[in-house]
Design a protein around this motif. Structure first.
Motif, PDB file in Angstrom:
ATOM      1  N   GLY A   1      62.267  79.648  13.554  1.00  0.00           N
ATOM      2  CA  GLY A   1      62.266  80.552  14.701  1.00  0.00           C
ATOM      3  C   GLY A   1      60.914  80.921  15.262  1.00  0.00           C
ATOM      4  O   GLY A   1      60.827  81.671  16.238  1.00  0.00           O
ATOM      5  N   ALA A   2      59.848  80.453  14.635  1.00  0.00           N
ATOM      6  CA  ALA A   2      58.519  80.814  15.131  1.00  0.00           C
ATOM      7  C   ALA A   2      58.199  80.058  16.416  1.00  0.00           C
ATOM      8  O   ALA A   2      58.610  78.912  16.599  1.00  0.00           O
ATOM      9  CB  ALA A   2      57.469  80.504  14.073  1.00  0.00           C
ATOM     10  N   THR A   3      57.479  80.725  17.298  1.00  0.00           N
ATOM     11  CA  THR A   3      56.932  80.059  18.471  1.00  0.00           C
ATOM     12  C   THR A   3      55.627  79.411  18.049  1.00  0.00           C
ATOM     13  O   THR A   3      54.798  80.059  17.404  1.00  0.00           O
ATOM     14  CB  THR A   3      56.657  81.085  19.588  1.00  0.00           C
ATOM     15  OG1 THR A   3      57.859  81.804  19.838  1.00  0.00           O
ATOM     16  CG2 THR A   3      56.171  80.414  20.850  1.00  0.00           C
ATOM     17  N   VAL A   4      55.466  78.133  18.395  1.00  0.00           N
ATOM     18  CA  VAL A   4      54.263  77.425  17.941  1.00  0.00           C
ATOM     19  C   VAL A   4      53.520  76.902  19.165  1.00  0.00           C
ATOM     20  O   VAL A   4      54.120  76.258  20.031  1.00  0.00           O
ATOM     21  CB  VAL A   4      54.620  76.259  16.993  1.00  0.00           C
ATOM     22  CG1 VAL A   4      53.356  75.510  16.560  1.00  0.00           C
ATOM     23  CG2 VAL A   4      55.380  76.768  15.776  1.00  0.00           C
ATOM     24  N   LEU A   5      52.225  77.219  19.227  1.00  0.00           N
ATOM     25  CA  LEU A   5      51.382  76.698  20.302  1.00  0.00           C
ATOM     26  C   LEU A   5      50.215  75.968  19.642  1.00  0.00           C
ATOM     27  O   LEU A   5      49.424  76.576  18.923  1.00  0.00           O
ATOM     28  CB  LEU A   5      50.879  77.860  21.160  1.00  0.00           C
ATOM     29  CG  LEU A   5      49.971  77.527  22.345  1.00  0.00           C
ATOM     30  CD1 LEU A   5      50.586  76.483  23.267  1.00  0.00           C
ATOM     31  CD2 LEU A   5      49.655  78.796  23.136  1.00  0.00           C
ATOM     32  N   VAL A   6      50.186  74.652  19.846  1.00  0.00           N
ATOM     33  CA  VAL A   6      49.210  73.820  19.138  1.00  0.00           C
ATOM     34  C   VAL A   6      48.334  73.116  20.157  1.00  0.00           C
ATOM     35  O   VAL A   6      48.841  72.485  21.083  1.00  0.00           O
ATOM     36  CB  VAL A   6      49.931  72.744  18.284  1.00  0.00           C
ATOM     37  CG1 VAL A   6      48.929  71.966  17.446  1.00  0.00           C
ATOM     38  CG2 VAL A   6      50.982  73.361  17.403  1.00  0.00           C
ATOM     39  N   SER A   7      47.025  73.233  19.980  1.00  0.00           N
ATOM     40  CA  SER A   7      46.153  72.383  20.784  1.00  0.00           C
ATOM     41  C   SER A   7      45.906  71.128  19.952  1.00  0.00           C
ATOM     42  O   SER A   7      45.637  71.228  18.746  1.00  0.00           O
ATOM     43  CB  SER A   7      44.836  73.093  21.096  1.00  0.00           C
ATOM     44  OG  SER A   7      43.973  73.052  20.006  1.00  0.00           O
ATOM     45  N   THR A   8      46.049  69.994  20.566  1.00  0.00           N
ATOM     46  CA  THR A   8      45.995  68.770  19.760  1.00  0.00           C
ATOM     47  C   THR A   8      45.677  67.526  20.586  1.00  0.00           C
ATOM     48  O   THR A   8      45.908  67.505  21.796  1.00  0.00           O
ATOM     49  CB  THR A   8      47.348  68.573  19.019  1.00  0.00           C
ATOM     50  OG1 THR A   8      47.263  67.442  18.174  1.00  0.00           O
ATOM     51  CG2 THR A   8      48.497  68.389  20.009  1.00  0.00           C
ATOM     52  N   HIS A   9      45.118  66.547  19.910  1.00  0.00           N
ATOM     53  CA  HIS A   9      45.007  65.206  20.487  1.00  0.00           C
ATOM     54  C   HIS A   9      46.009  64.275  19.798  1.00  0.00           C
ATOM     55  O   HIS A   9      46.066  63.092  20.105  1.00  0.00           O
ATOM     56  CB  HIS A   9      43.592  64.647  20.254  1.00  0.00           C
ATOM     57  CG  HIS A   9      42.532  65.407  20.976  1.00  0.00           C
ATOM     58  ND1 HIS A   9      42.418  65.395  22.341  1.00  0.00           N
ATOM     59  CD2 HIS A   9      41.538  66.201  20.533  1.00  0.00           C
ATOM     60  CE1 HIS A   9      41.394  66.145  22.699  1.00  0.00           C
ATOM     61  NE2 HIS A   9      40.839  66.663  21.619  1.00  0.00           N
TER      62      HIS A   9
END
Lengths: 221, 365
Positions: free
Chosen positions: A192-200
């Motif tokens: 249920g967590a909101t995940v915001l990932v910066s990624t290549h």
């Protein structure tokens, strides 16, 4: 859209640091979403994540978390949110060198007033979930790069955050560790967590409900 | 480094207070063991020889049980000024409780205070030359280890007539000690001073009488003054130490910026960080006070308070060869703890607050 479904919202948020300027930008990340931000180095990914975590304040605009305005929130309220609601993973794992791995992982539990035994137990459980049960007593400098990143994730998630912000969590680890890290983040997302990932990392983008692209401080379609 | 300096400073403070308290206790014990009324002859406001002829008048005052003539003077021994007391035979015999070794059995023997014995490296059986107006040789019969009525750890005690000979007095003493019935102190002192107005009273001076209570107040006052001067100087040093420690804390906080930034990232508030630093300072303060107390104890009790004792005991060397009485009471460690916190807390809290109030991204940048 109700406050409950808008986990994270940026309204005309701008932030300048030296010659670099982020925004103004608007962004909505629904609750429970897996969102990725992609963009070249120096495009503003880290600044965006830090604004979302309340680690820095916007020069203008509003950063809203579950309907709560973080822009002018008192320092104590931001600390409480970081302690209970938000988890943040740095691109380069950072630790307090004289503390053990378990003590670093349990750092955020200290202000909650948990007893040392309870903190140790929760740190051990968090480390075990990431396959690091045997490193709890070591010093951070005794760990490999991959282990350090997993420990940083254990610290960021020990309190079960509803919003996890990860700044290129797989950038400095090998492929196998990257897969392990992503699997763990997916597990949190599934809970249920909101995940915001910066990624290549294309693997991270593969799961995205929302894929954002940023360039020169601006979100691009 | 800064903490070591703090421990040494606290040890200095505690040693000074302990020495002063030890001296005060000894002096007051001497006053308590001494006479109810001490009579001297004042000439132009200074103490002068008291004629034997006045002793009988003093002994006859109502309430007086015993009038003891004494010589109390100073001579140089081994380059140090040493107190010499001349006491009648009959009185010296009462002092055996405070001495180690044989009692004085003839006029060529003396009792030696242990502090004098240590300073001059003498013991029982040693030969001692007393030379003021006349040189006399004595044998040390015993060592005085405790406070007595006529004996002291800091004095050479001989028979009265021998002391007269040494100081060149024939029909006078330096003072008379009056032992009186309970409750007669003030009345006897007043009556003794009234003798100045009696018909046929000697001219050229005045008889002065001092009660035990007055002497005790004077002794306490002198130690309060000495201790007060020391504490005032320490307070000045403390006031200077606070900004110095603050500057050291400011330099020391740089490596902690990273830790504080991480703590804030994981949810510590500025108040949480300050609380932790205050707790750390409390631990450092308690540790410094405890170490300071231990160091002070060793400094005074084991080493004889080198570099410090001469501030509290006149005529003492910087590195005294004797051990001085030191008394550790509960209050000084509390003062030391407060002083330690006063030095460490302001600088640490201020520098930490400056770091912790910034946004975590700035601190970690």
């Amino acid at each position: 859209m109700s406050a409950d479904t808008r986990s994270l919202e940026f309204n005309s948020v701008a932030r300048s640091r030296g010659l670099f300027r982020l925004g103004p930008l608007d962004l909505q990340v629904p609750a429970g979403a897996w969102a990725t931000i992609r963009g070249p180095s120096g495009s503003g990914k880290t600044t965006l994540l830090q604004l979302a975590a309340g680690l820095e304040r916007a020069d203008s605009g509003r950063v809203m978390l579950s309907g709560e305005d973080l822009t002018d929130a008192p320092e104590g309220r931001l600390a409480a949110l970081r302690r209970r609601v938000i988890g943040f993973v740095f691109q380069e794992p950072r630790f307090i060198a004289h503390l053990s791995v378990a003590e670093n992982v349990a750092l955020g539990l200290v202000p909650e007033g948990l007893a040392a035994r309870e903190r140790r137990a929760r740190a051990s459980a968090a480390l075990e979930r990431l396959g690091l049960a045997d490193v709890a007593g070591r010093r951070p400098e005794q760990l490999s790069g991959g282990e350090r990143q997993r420990v940083a994730i254990a610290r960021a998630t020990i309190h079960g955050p509803r919003l996890l912000l990860a700044d290129e969590p797989t950038a400095s680890v090998d492929e196998a560790t990257g897969a392990l890290v992503l699997a763990y983040l997916r597990e949190l997302h599934a809970r249920g967590a909101t995940v915001l990932v910066s990624t290549h990392d294309p693997a991270a983008s593969r799961y995205a409900d929302l894929a954002l692209q940023i360039q020169n401080g601006q979100l691009v379609p | 480094m800064a903490a070591c300096g703090l421990v040494v400073a606290l040890a200095l403070l505690l040693s000074g207070i302990a020495l002063n308290e030890g001296q005060r206790r000894d002096s007051l014990a001497g006053v308590a063991a001494g006479p109810a009324v001490r009579c001297t002859w004042l000439s132009f406001g200074h103490e002068a020889p008291l004629a034997d002829t006045q002793l009988s008048a003093l002994a006859a005052l109502p309430g007086v049980v015993r009038c003891v003539p004494l010589i109390v003077g100073r001579i140089e021994l081994g380059g140090r000024p040493i107190e010499v007391r001349g006491v009648p035979w009959s009185e010296l015999a009462r002092e055996s409780g405070a001495t180690r070794g044989a009692r004085v059995e003839n006029e060529s023997e003396v009792l030696l205070g242990v502090e004098v014995a240590r300073a001059l490296d003498l013991g029982v059986g040693s030969t001692l030359a007393l030379d003021a107006r006349l040189l006399r040789l004595f044998t040390v019969a015993g060592l005085v280890e405790d406070v007595g009525t006529f004996v002291s750890r800091k004095a050479v005690v001989c028979e009265l007539e021998e002391a007269r000979a040494v100081f060149g007095l024939t029909d006078a003493v330096s003072e008379a000690w009056l032992f009186v019935r309970d409750g007669y102190e003030a009345a006897v002192a007043e009556a003794a001073e009234r003798l100045n107005r009696a018909p046929g009273a000697p001219l050229g001076g005045l008889l002065a009488a001092e009660t035990r209570a007055v002497r005790a107040r004077a002794v306490a006052r002198s130690h309060d003054l000495r201790g007060g001067h020391f504490a005032a100087l320490f307070a000045v040093a403390l006031a200077l130490a606070v900004p110095a420690f603050g500057a050291l804390s400011y330099q020391g906080v740089a490596p902690r910026r990273h830790a504080i930034g991480l703590m804030k990232t994981t949810g510590w508030s500025t108040a949480d960080v300050l609380e932790l630093v205050a707790l750390e300072n409390l631990v450092i303060g308690v540790g410094a006070a405890a170490l300071g107390l231990a160091l002070a104890w060793c400094w005074t009790r084991l080493l004889g308070a080198p570099l410090l004792a001469w501030l509290f005991v006149p005529d003492l060397e910087v590195f005294p060869a004797q051990r001085l009485p030191a008394r550790f009471t509960p209050l000084p460690p509390v003062i030391a703890l407060v002083a330690a916190l006063a030095v460490t807390l302001p600088g640490s809290l201020w520098t930490t607050w400056r770091t912790a109030r910034a946004m975590p991204s700035e601190v970690l940048h």
